[in-house]
Design a protein around this motif. Structure first.
Motif, PDB file in Angstrom:
ATOM      1  N   MET A   1       0.838  -1.204   0.000  1.00 42.84           N
ATOM      2  CA  MET A   1       0.000   0.000   0.000  1.00 42.84           C
ATOM      3  C   MET A   1       0.872   1.252   0.000  1.00 42.84           C
ATOM      4  N   PRO A   2       0.452   2.304  -0.712  1.00 39.29           N
ATOM      5  CA  PRO A   2       1.231   3.550  -0.708  1.00 39.29           C
ATOM      6  C   PRO A   2       1.318   4.123   0.705  1.00 39.29           C
ATOM      7  N   GLN A   3       2.472   4.672   1.020  1.00 43.38           N
ATOM      8  CA  GLN A   3       2.666   5.265   2.336  1.00 43.38           C
ATOM      9  C   GLN A   3       1.948   6.601   2.426  1.00 43.38           C
ATOM     10  N   VAL A   4       1.249   6.823   3.535  1.00 45.61           N
ATOM     11  CA  VAL A   4       0.535   8.084   3.743  1.00 45.61           C
ATOM     12  C   VAL A   4       1.557   9.188   3.990  1.00 45.61           C
ATOM     13  N   PRO A   5       1.480  10.300   3.275  1.00 47.01           N
ATOM     14  CA  PRO A   5       2.435  11.399   3.496  1.00 47.01           C
ATOM     15  C   PRO A   5       2.373  11.884   4.942  1.00 47.01           C
ATOM     16  N   PRO A   6       3.486  12.295   5.500  1.00 47.37           N
ATOM     17  CA  PRO A   6       3.499  12.754   6.894  1.00 47.37           C
ATOM     18  C   PRO A   6       2.651  14.004   7.091  1.00 47.37           C
ATOM     19  N   HIS A   7       2.056  14.083   8.250  1.00 47.72           N
ATOM     20  CA  HIS A   7       1.246  15.234   8.626  1.00 47.72           C
ATOM     21  C   HIS A   7       1.164  15.257  10.144  1.00 47.72           C
ATOM     22  N   LEU A   8       0.510  16.249  10.682  1.00 45.49           N
ATOM     23  CA  LEU A   8       0.394  16.369  12.126  1.00 45.49           C
ATOM     24  C   LEU A   8      -0.884  15.705  12.618  1.00 45.49           C
ATOM     25  N   SER A   9      -0.904  15.424  13.901  1.00 47.64           N
ATOM     26  CA  SER A   9      -2.070  14.795  14.509  1.00 47.64           C
ATOM     27  C   SER A   9      -2.897  15.833  15.262  1.00 47.64           C
ATOM     28  N   ALA A  10      -4.099  15.443  15.620  1.00 48.03           N
ATOM     29  CA  ALA A  10      -4.935  16.312  16.452  1.00 48.03           C
ATOM     30  C   ALA A  10      -4.256  16.579  17.787  1.00 48.03           C
ATOM     31  N   ALA A  11      -3.503  15.587  18.281  1.00 43.48           N
ATOM     32  CA  ALA A  11      -2.804  15.764  19.549  1.00 43.48           C
ATOM     33  C   ALA A  11      -1.756  16.866  19.456  1.00 43.48           C
ATOM     34  N   ALA A  12      -1.088  16.985  18.315  1.00 41.79           N
ATOM     35  CA  ALA A  12      -0.094  18.048  18.121  1.00 41.79           C
ATOM     36  C   ALA A  12      -0.758  19.416  18.170  1.00 41.79           C
ATOM     37  N   ILE A  13      -1.903  19.535  17.529  1.00 42.80           N
ATOM     38  CA  ILE A  13      -2.613  20.813  17.520  1.00 42.80           C
ATOM     39  C   ILE A  13      -3.106  21.143  18.931  1.00 42.80           C
ATOM     40  N   ARG A  14      -3.572  20.137  19.653  1.00 42.98           N
ATOM     41  CA  ARG A  14      -4.006  20.380  21.035  1.00 42.98           C
ATOM     42  C   ARG A  14      -2.853  20.857  21.893  1.00 42.98           C
ATOM     43  N   PHE A  15      -1.667  20.283  21.683  1.00 43.85           N
ATOM     44  CA  PHE A  15      -0.502  20.715  22.453  1.00 43.85           C
ATOM     45  C   PHE A  15      -0.230  22.196  22.205  1.00 43.85           C
ATOM     46  N   LEU A  16      -0.255  22.619  20.946  1.00 39.84           N
ATOM     47  CA  LEU A  16      -0.006  24.023  20.623  1.00 39.84           C
ATOM     48  C   LEU A  16      -1.075  24.928  21.221  1.00 39.84           C
ATOM     49  N   GLN A  17      -2.316  24.450  21.238  1.00 40.64           N
ATOM     50  CA  GLN A  17      -3.397  25.229  21.838  1.00 40.64           C
ATOM     51  C   GLN A  17      -3.187  25.372  23.342  1.00 40.64           C
ATOM     52  N   HIS A  18      -2.790  24.281  23.999  1.00 41.96           N
ATOM     53  CA  HIS A  18      -2.547  24.333  25.440  1.00 41.96           C
ATOM     54  C   HIS A  18      -1.315  25.180  25.753  1.00 41.96           C
ATOM     55  N   LEU A  19      -0.329  25.153  24.870  1.00 42.42           N
ATOM     56  CA  LEU A  19       0.858  25.977  25.070  1.00 42.42           C
ATOM     57  C   LEU A  19       0.499  27.457  25.015  1.00 42.42           C
ATOM     58  N   GLN A  20      -0.449  27.806  24.162  1.00 42.41           N
ATOM     59  CA  GLN A  20      -0.912  29.188  24.101  1.00 42.41           C
ATOM     60  C   GLN A  20      -1.440  29.653  25.459  1.00 42.41           C
ATOM     61  N   ARG A  21      -2.082  28.747  26.171  1.00 42.08           N
ATOM     62  CA  ARG A  21      -2.690  29.087  27.457  1.00 42.08           C
ATOM     63  C   ARG A  21      -1.726  28.919  28.623  1.00 42.08           C
ATOM     64  N   ASN A  22      -0.685  28.118  28.431  1.00 41.27           N
ATOM     65  CA  ASN A  22       0.222  27.778  29.532  1.00 41.27           C
ATOM     66  C   ASN A  22       1.664  28.010  29.105  1.00 41.27           C
ATOM     67  N   ASN A  23       1.962  29.228  28.727  1.00 39.15           N
ATOM     68  CA  ASN A  23       3.278  29.519  28.159  1.00 39.15           C
ATOM     69  C   ASN A  23       4.280  29.817  29.277  1.00 39.15           C
TER      70      ASN A  23
ATOM     71  N   PHE B   1       5.804  23.464  30.293  1.00 35.88           N
ATOM     72  CA  PHE B   1       6.423  22.854  29.121  1.00 35.88           C
ATOM     73  C   PHE B   1       7.373  21.725  29.514  1.00 35.88           C
ATOM     74  N   ASN B   2       8.206  21.954  30.504  1.00 40.89           N
ATOM     75  CA  ASN B   2       9.183  20.937  30.894  1.00 40.89           C
ATOM     76  C   ASN B   2       8.520  19.665  31.384  1.00 40.89           C
ATOM     77  N   ALA B   3       7.368  19.794  32.015  1.00 39.34           N
ATOM     78  CA  ALA B   3       6.646  18.607  32.486  1.00 39.34           C
ATOM     79  C   ALA B   3       6.061  17.812  31.321  1.00 39.34           C
ATOM     80  N   ARG B   4       5.995  18.446  30.152  1.00 40.13           N
ATOM     81  CA  ARG B   4       5.396  17.797  28.981  1.00 40.13           C
ATOM     82  C   ARG B   4       6.364  17.771  27.803  1.00 40.13           C
ATOM     83  N   LYS B   5       7.636  17.847  28.088  1.00 39.90           N
ATOM     84  CA  LYS B   5       8.622  17.911  27.006  1.00 39.90           C
ATOM     85  C   LYS B   5       8.639  16.635  26.177  1.00 39.90           C
ATOM     86  N   ASP B   6       8.496  15.492  26.808  1.00 40.00           N
ATOM     87  CA  ASP B   6       8.445  14.232  26.053  1.00 40.00           C
ATOM     88  C   ASP B   6       7.231  14.213  25.132  1.00 40.00           C
ATOM     89  N   LEU B   7       6.118  14.728  25.629  1.00 37.74           N
ATOM     90  CA  LEU B   7       4.907  14.793  24.803  1.00 37.74           C
ATOM     91  C   LEU B   7       5.149  15.700  23.603  1.00 37.74           C
TER      92      LEU B   7
END
Length: 235
Positions: free
Chosen positions: A1-23, A28-34
């Protein structure tokens, strides 16, 4: 099967949204692995895929993904805004001879609100600005044709030129290139809906815009690259 081109996940977008609120560093350090697994690693995969496409039409701009990627950390040394993190993930591709200057190149960022794709010359140094203006005196029709292209107007509709009100010193008001010489930068961009970031279409949406404006980037960079010897390949 053809490989799906890379893209971001909903979880990535949620992280950026939460970072906006918790800058702040503690959050951030508590969630660096995430951040690494959900945001940074998938983003680097997207950039590698964009590199493969750039190699087809702008090979001099290909850079390793980690070098193209911009740091999530803000430079707050001289800023009143002391928030430590950017709230988007971004990348910048320029030639190896201009990567540490303000020469022309290709840019993309993803935030929790949208995707922005841009290209051109943004905030050039005074010396670079003079070189580009002199170059445009001879190539204004070529650049104007690119900017008026129906394809470019559709794919990259926004022009950020930060124009002067009066002609710059050393240039005449009746110069045939006058409208372009008034510009202090030549940057085209497009704002795409957020759902593009989490779609397999992400790489293609970036690459087709980069391809469309690659001749413009090359034209603007020509006077900045003249006479410079290329650096050794990064690969």
């Amino acid at each position: 099967m053809p490989q799906v081109p890379p893209h971001l996940s909903a979880a990535a977008i949620r992280f950026l949204q939460h970072l906006q609120r918790n800058n702040d560093r503690d959050w951030f350090n508590a969630r660096k692995d995430l951040f690494t697994h959900e945001v940074q690693d998938p983003w680097l995969a997207v950039l590698e895929a964009v590199n493969q496409r750039l190699a087809e039409f702008a090979p001099d701009y290909v850079r390793p993904a980690r070098r193209a990627a911009m740091r999530i950390y803000r430079d707050i040394r001289f800023s009143k805004d002391k928030r430590p993190y950017k709230t988007n993930i971004a990348a910048w591709w320029s030639t190896t001879t201009t990567e540490r200057t303000n020469g022309g190149g290709f840019y993309v960022h993803v935030s929790h609100q949208d995707v922005v794709v841009a290209a051109g010359v943004y905030m050039p140094s005074p010396a670079q600005l003079l070189l580009i203006r002199r170059h445009l005196q001879q190539h204004h029709a070529e650049l104007r044709g690119m900017l008026n292209s129906s394809k470019i107007r559709k794919l990259m509709p926004e022009l950020d030129s930060n124009p002067l009100r009066r002609m710059p010193k050393g240039f005449l008001p009746d110069d045939p290139a006058a409208d372009l010489l008034l510009c202090r930068q030549w940057a085209l961009s497009a704002k795409l809906p957020l759902e593009v970031a989490t779609s397999p279409k992400l790489v293609n949406e970036i690459a087709k815009r980069f391809r469309a404006v690659a001749p413009m980037v090359a034209l603007l960079n020509a006077p900045l690259l003249a006479g410079r010897a290329p650096r050794k390949s990064l690969f």
